[in-house]
Scaffold this motif. Structure first.
Motif, short mmCIF file in Angstrom:
data_model
loop_
_atom_site.label_atom_id
_atom_site.label_comp_id
_atom_site.label_asym_id
_atom_site.label_seq_id
_atom_site.Cartn_x
_atom_site.Cartn_y
_atom_site.Cartn_z
N CYS A 1 -6.96 2.12 3.45
CA CYS A 1 -6.61 3.45 2.95
C CYS A 1 -7.62 3.91 1.90
O CYS A 1 -7.92 5.10 1.81
CB CYS A 1 -5.19 3.48 2.41
SG CYS A 1 -3.96 3.31 3.71
N ARG B 1 -7.39 -3.95 11.28
CA ARG B 1 -7.10 -2.95 10.25
C ARG B 1 -8.33 -2.14 9.89
O ARG B 1 -8.26 -1.24 9.07
CB ARG B 1 -6.54 -3.62 8.99
CG ARG B 1 -5.27 -4.37 9.20
CD ARG B 1 -4.48 -4.50 7.91
NE ARG B 1 -3.67 -3.31 7.69
CZ ARG B 1 -3.84 -2.45 6.69
NH1 ARG B 1 -4.78 -2.62 5.82
NH2 ARG B 1 -3.05 -1.41 6.58
N THR C 1 0.19 4.15 0.63
CA THR C 1 -0.14 5.12 1.67
C THR C 1 0.37 4.68 3.04
O THR C 1 1.02 5.44 3.74
CB THR C 1 -1.66 5.33 1.74
OG1 THR C 1 -2.12 5.62 0.43
CG2 THR C 1 -2.02 6.46 2.68
N CYS C 2 0.06 3.44 3.43
CA CYS C 2 0.37 3.03 4.81
C CYS C 2 1.46 1.97 4.87
O CYS C 2 1.89 1.62 5.97
CB CYS C 2 -0.89 2.53 5.51
SG CYS C 2 -1.48 0.95 4.89
N CYS D 1 -4.46 -0.10 -0.12
CA CYS D 1 -5.12 -1.16 0.63
C CYS D 1 -6.58 -0.78 0.89
O CYS D 1 -6.98 0.37 0.72
CB CYS D 1 -4.38 -1.43 1.95
SG CYS D 1 -4.62 -0.18 3.20
N CYS E 1 0.86 -1.18 0.00
CA CYS E 1 0.00 0.00 0.00
C CYS E 1 0.90 1.24 0.00
O CYS E 1 1.74 1.40 0.89
CB CYS E 1 -0.93 0.01 1.21
SG CYS E 1 -1.90 1.54 1.30
ZN LIG Z 1 -2.93 1.39 3.26
#
Ligand SMILES: [Zn+2]
Ligand SMILES: [Zn+2]
Length: 396
Positions: A152, A198, A66-67, A149, A64
């Protein structure tokens, strides 16, 4: 140990006697004439077949962007990697396997960045098998695919399942209450994330004219936040479901709004009750029924069950509004003379039991209800602002 000789089942060479520890505890029944028997190859044949390390030709990783979560199996997992090289190392160590016979395995890896999405991993392994040091060098290209993901994606899409509305009765929540609500929300989400959940996140917090709205990813989080607020501050929570959509299986999906209503009076406020001649009450707690202390006597006050946390009353001030003034003389058990902080004239006021006769100054509050001695904010028999300490409970 039997004294029968063993022979290599492949080349027929005699296999030297090996000690029990060398044989790793395996039974070395070794009769090449009996098919299926456990027999050991000679070292030469063994090493012909020996494969120290097994790694795939290449590794594809979905990360991912972003994260940093990594897609593994059929779900996204947080791997705690600092960067893509870390991810690549972790994926290689997940993907490789080392022959079970090898002891003292050590490995090191040298990542070589080929392009932003490809890292060539040069891995060097050492170990010991059959008393012989072995080593092997393998190179595995790791391809990184940057994706988003599920979590996100939802955060970016402002997804939320629940709203917590923080409001207060007959007032707006204080900045302390608002800050605390944000802290609670973030703490609950962090605790859930720490257990590997998550799906827990705060989508948005926004302050409104009358309080705070917190959008969160699940109803469970909304419920936890509102319960915690009521546990700490008192008040009530009501929840209401709104049908928002149907999911792909035709199930109805509800969004739940939790409306938290904080009590009208906060610990530390000084109030005057309607239809009551006992004088001002310093609020100590608004959890459950409102509880406090009478400023005239120091006696305990508790609202009735029917009144709950909102007895009919008006505000006179706050512990913080008290000013320090001089004690002129202690008249008797029920009265003290102090200087009026506005006129500087000596005035006789009620003597509450928290008054310390040896003190030279006291905090007083001058209000519509007159002049009253308040508890010393630094004293040890005091009402703490958050209402956590009750000078009476220790005697109960
Ligand atoms: Zn993510
Ligand atoms: Zn052999």
């Amino acid at each position: 140990m039997s004294d029968s000789r063993a022979f290599c089942p492949r080349c027929g060479d005699p296999v030297p006697e090996r000690s029990a520890s060398d044989a790793d505890g395996e039974t070395d029944a070794a009769d090449p004439l009996r098919p299926g028997a456990e027999v050991e190859l000679c070292d030469a044949c063994y090493f012909d077949d020996f494969d120290f390390v097994d790694v795939p030709d290449r590794i594809d990783v979905r990360v991912c962007a972003t994260c940093g979560a990594v897609y593994r199996g059929n779900r996204w997992v947080d791997v705690g990697a600092q960067d893509y090289t870390d991810v690549a190392i972790e994926e290689v160590s997940e993907a490789l396997s080392v022959h079970v016979d090898v002891d003292d395995v050590a490995w090191q890896v040298e990542p070589e960045q080929i392009d932003p999405n490809t890292i060539r991993m040069h891995c060097y392994f050492t170990g010991v098998v059959r008393g012989t040091p072995v080593d092997e060098q393998v190179t595995v290209p790791v391809r990184i695919a940057r994706q988003t993901c599920t979590r996100c994606g939802r955060i970016a899409g402002d997804y939320y399942a629940s709203i917590v509305q923080i409001r207060a009765e007959d007032r707006t929540p204080t900045s302390e209450e608002i800050e605390r609500a944000k802290e609670i929300a973030n703490q609950i989400v962090a605790d859930m994330e720490a257990t590997g959940d998550r799906n827990a996140f705060v989508t948005e917090t926004s302050e409104t004219d009358d309080g705070l709205n917190i959008k969160v990813s699940t109803n469970k989080i909304g419920k936890k936040i509102s319960n915690k607020m009521v546990e700490e501050f008192g008040g009530t929570v009501n929840d209401a479901e709104t049908l928002v959509t149907e999911d792909s299986d035709g199930n109805e999906v509800y969004r739940v709004t939790f409306a938290v209503r904080l009590p009208p009076y906060r610990p530390g406020e000084v109030i005057e009750l309607a239809d009551d001649d006992g004088g001002p009450v310093i609020v100590r707690s608004a959890r459950g029924n409102l509880k406090g202390i009478r400023a005239a006597t120091g006696d305990r006050y508790e609202a009735s069950y029917e009144e709950g946390n909102s007895p009919d009353a008006r505000r006179l001030g706050d512990l913080e509004d008290a000013v320090e003034t001089t004690v002129v003389t202690v008249e008797d058990e029920n009265a003290v003379q102090v200087l009026d902080p506005e006129t500087y004239q000596a005035k006789t006021v009620a003597r509450p039991n928290y008054f310390d006769p040896d003190t030279e100054t006291v905090p007083v509050l001058k209000s519509r209800a007159g002049l009253h001695i308040l508890p010393d904010p630094d004293g040890d028999s005091e009402i703490e602002r958050d209402g956590a300490y009750d000078p009476y409970e220790s005697n109960a």
